[in-house]
Scaffold this active site. Structure first.
Site, short mmCIF file in Angstrom:
data_model
loop_
_atom_site.label_atom_id
_atom_site.label_comp_id
_atom_site.label_asym_id
_atom_site.label_seq_id
_atom_site.Cartn_x
_atom_site.Cartn_y
_atom_site.Cartn_z
N CYS A 150 0.80 -1.05 0.17
CA CYS A 150 -0.07 0.12 0.04
C CYS A 150 0.83 1.31 0.16
CB CYS A 150 -1.08 -0.02 1.07
SG CYS A 150 -2.44 0.94 0.96
N HIS A 178 -3.73 -5.64 1.25
CA HIS A 178 -3.36 -5.88 2.76
C HIS A 178 -3.83 -7.42 2.75
CE1 HIS A 178 -2.31 -1.84 3.93
NE2 HIS A 178 -3.42 -1.25 3.25
#
Length: 491
Positions: free
Chosen positions: A330, A427
Site C-alpha cells: 500500500c 493488505h
C-alpha cells in the site's frame, strides 16, 4: 425475547475490552443467539473493509467473525485514524468525513451522538442482542463532556456495563475501585459487574481482595479470566511482539514508520515457525535481513520523509546490493515508486516528492478513498497461488513493470525488472498459506521450510479459546440474567 444490551468498558486501554467483546459474541453465537458487536468510537490505524465497502476498526471485524457475521459499517460508526500527534481523519459510517485536530473533534462530538445512537438502533433492527465495546477508560475526567465512547453512550442507549481490568499490569484493585469511584451515581448504577483479566496463578489468592471490592462498591466480581498463553487474536492497534521459535532463521525486517497502518498484515509472518520478524524503530540498530518490508502508512509522504531521515533508504539500498528482497504494501508500495504527487493535499500540504525509485510506478493521491475486498492470484516466476485480502488507499499508481497480482480480474502491483523488489496495494497478502509460501520462497526461504499458517483457522481457534475461558470462569448466569431463561441459553 428481551433485547440485551451490554457494554464492556475498561480501566485502561488494552485492558482486554476487544477480546472480551469478541469472546462474549462467540459464547452467545454458540448458544444460537442473534448477536452483533458494536463500538461507537474507535481510534486505530488498523482497519477493515466492510460488506458495504466502508471502513471500520479491525477489532470490530474480528468481533463480527466471532458472532458468525460479515463486518458492517453499523458495527463501528466513528473511526478515528491519527495522521499527526494532535489530529486524525474522521470516518463516519464507513466514509471519510474530514480531518480534524483534537479540539475540533471534541467540539464536534455532540453532533455525532445522535448519529451513533441511530446507527446502534439500525443494528438493533437486524440483531436482537448487541455487545458494545467502550474506548479507553470511562474515568478520564477531561473527556467526560460530550462523551460518545463510554458512559455517555451507555446512558444514551440505556445499556448495562461491566468494567474489565488487566491484573497483569498490576494495581488491579486500584484500577477497578478508582474507575468506579470516579463515575457519577447514575453511571455507577449501570455497572453490573467487574471482570479481572489475564491472571497468572492460583485465583483463590485474590479472594480477600474480591470480597473487599464488592463490599466497597456493592458490585459483584463476575470472574477472573486466566492469562491465555500463546493466544492469537489480532491486536487493535498495538504491534504484537513475536515469540520466536529457536529454529526461526529467515530474517524479515518491517520498517516501523511513524504512521504505520494495518500492522496485522504481518501476523502470518510473526507466527511462522521459520521466520524471525523484527519491527525496526527509529534509533534501533539495523538488524540483518533476508527480506525488508515497507508497510502501509496513513501519511505516505510524511513517512517517506521520516524513512529518509532515519537513513533507512540507505539501509534498503545496501540490502539490495547484497541481493536481498524488498516488498512494499500500500503506502510502502507507493514509496518504492518514482514519485508521489498530492495536488489536492489529501494527506497533508499539497505537493510532490520523489519516491525511492525501485519500481517503475507513479502515484497520484486524489479522489475518494478506495475500499474493497479482493481475491485472485499472485504469480511470480511462473508459479501461481490464490490470494485474498482488502485494499484501503487513496489515489492510483500506474505501473510499467510486470504486475504480479490479479485481483477481482484486474492486474495490480509491480515487480522490478531485476526481480528483487515487489509491491502492491493488497493488505493481507500473507494470510493465505499458499500465497505466503510463494512470497517467502521468492524472498529466499527454502520450499521445504514453507510452513505458513491458515490465519482464518488460527483466528477461529483463538475465538473459541477465549469463549471457552469465559464459559469456564465467568458467572454467565448473572451476566446474562435477562436472557438466560430462553431456549437458546439451555442448548
Amino acid at each position: 425475547m428481551n433485547r440485551y444490551k451490554l457494554m464492556v468498558q475498561g480501566t485502561t486501554s488494552d485492558a482486554g475490552k476487544s477480546v472480551m467483546v469478541a469472546g462474549l459474541c462467540r459464547v452467545l453465537a454458540r448458544k444460537h443467539f442473534d448477536v452483533a458487536p458494536f463500538k461507537p468510537q474507535n481510534m486505530a490505524l488498523n482497519s477493515a473493509v466492510t460488506i458495504e465497502g466502508g471502513e471500520i476498526g479491525r477489532a470490530q471485524a474480528v468481533q463480527a467473525q466471532a458472532a458468525g457475521l460479515k463486518p458492517s459499517i453499523l458495527m463501528n460508526p466513528v473511526l478515528l485514524k491519527p495522521n499527526t500527534d494532535t489530529g486524525a481523519q474522521v470516518i463516519v459510517r464507513g466514509k471519510v468525513l474530514s480531518d480534524m485536530d483534537a479540539r475540533e473533534y471534541h467540539a464536534y462530538k455532540p453532533k455525532l451522538l445522535a448519529m451513533v445512537v441511530e446507527t446502534f438502533d439500525d443494528l438493533g433492527k437486524q440483531f436482537e442482542h448487541r455487545i458494545i465495546e467502550g474506548a479507553g477508560s470511562p474515568a478520564e475526567i477531561n473527556l467526560r463532556d460530550n462523551d460518545i465512547a463510554n458512559m455517555g453512550f451507555a446512558e444514551a442507549v440505556d445499556a448495562k456495563v461491566v468494567i474489565i481490568a488487566d491484573i497483569d499490569r498490576g494495581g488491579v484493585f486500584a484500577h477497578l475501585y478508582g474507575t468506579y469511584a470516579l463515575l457519577s451515581p447514575t453511571e455507577q448504577a449501570r455497572v453490573c459487574g467487574f471482570i479481572i483479566n489475564r491472571f497468572r496463578g492460583d485465583p483463590s489468592l485474590l479472594d480477600s481482595g474480591l470480597t473487599w471490592l464488592t463490599e466497597k462498591t456493592g458490585v459483584p466480581v463476575l470472574g477472573v479470566i486466566p492469562y491465555l498463553k500463546g493466544l492469537y487474536l489480532e491486536a487493535e492497534d498495538a504491534i504484537n511482539v513475536q515469540q520466536t521459535d529457536g529454529d526461526a532463521h529467515f530474517k524479515v525486517v518491517v520498517l516501523g514508520l511513524p504512521r504505520i497502518s494495518n500492522h496485522t498484515d504481518f501476523d502470518a509472518l510473526r507466527l511462522h515457525p521459520k521466520v524471525d520478524l523484527t519491527f525496526v524503530r527509529p534509533g534501533d540498530q539495523w538488524p540483518n535481513a533476508d527480506l525488508i518490508i515497507v508497510p502501509g502508512s496513513k501519511s505516505t509522504r510524511g513517512d517517506l520523509a521520516a524513512l529518509r531521515t532515519q537513513g533507512w533508504d540507505k539501509q534498503i539500498a545496501r540490502h539490495l546490493r547484497f541481493g536481498g528482497k524488498v516488498i512494499g504494501i500500500c503506502g510502502g508500495y507507493q514509496m518504492l515508486g518514482n514519485k508521489i504527487s498530492d495536488p489536492n493535499g489529501v494527506e497533508g500540504p499539497a505537493g510532490e516528492c520523489l519516491g525511492l525509485g525501485y519500481l517503475n510506478i507513479d502515484t497520484r493521491l486524489q479522489g475518494t478513498k478506495q475500499l474493497k475486498q479482493v481475491c485472485g492470484t499472485v504469480e511470480i516466476n511462473g508459479k501461481k497461488a490464490t490470494i485474498s485480502g482488502y485494499e484501503i488507499h487513496v489515489g492510483e499508481s500506474h505501473s510499467n513493470d510486470l504486475q504480479p497480482f490479479t485481483l477481482n480480474g484486474v492486474k495490480d502491483g509491480a515487480i522490478s525488472s531485476c526481480g528483487n523488489i515487489l509491491g502492491g496495494y493488497l493488505h493481507g497478502m500473507f494470510d493465505d498459506p499458499d500465497a505466503c509460501n510463494l512470497l517467502l520462497h521468492w524472498a529466499g526461504l527454502e520450499t521445504a521450510h514453507s510452513q505458513a499458517s491458515d490465519m482464518d483457522q488460527l483466528r477461529e481457534a483463538g475465538l473459541d479459546r477465549v469463549a471457552d475461558a469465559i464459559e469456564a470462569h465467568l458467572d454467565l448466569d448473572t451476566l446474562f440474567a435477562d436472557i438466560r431463561g430462553s431456549l437458546s441459553w439451555k442448548k
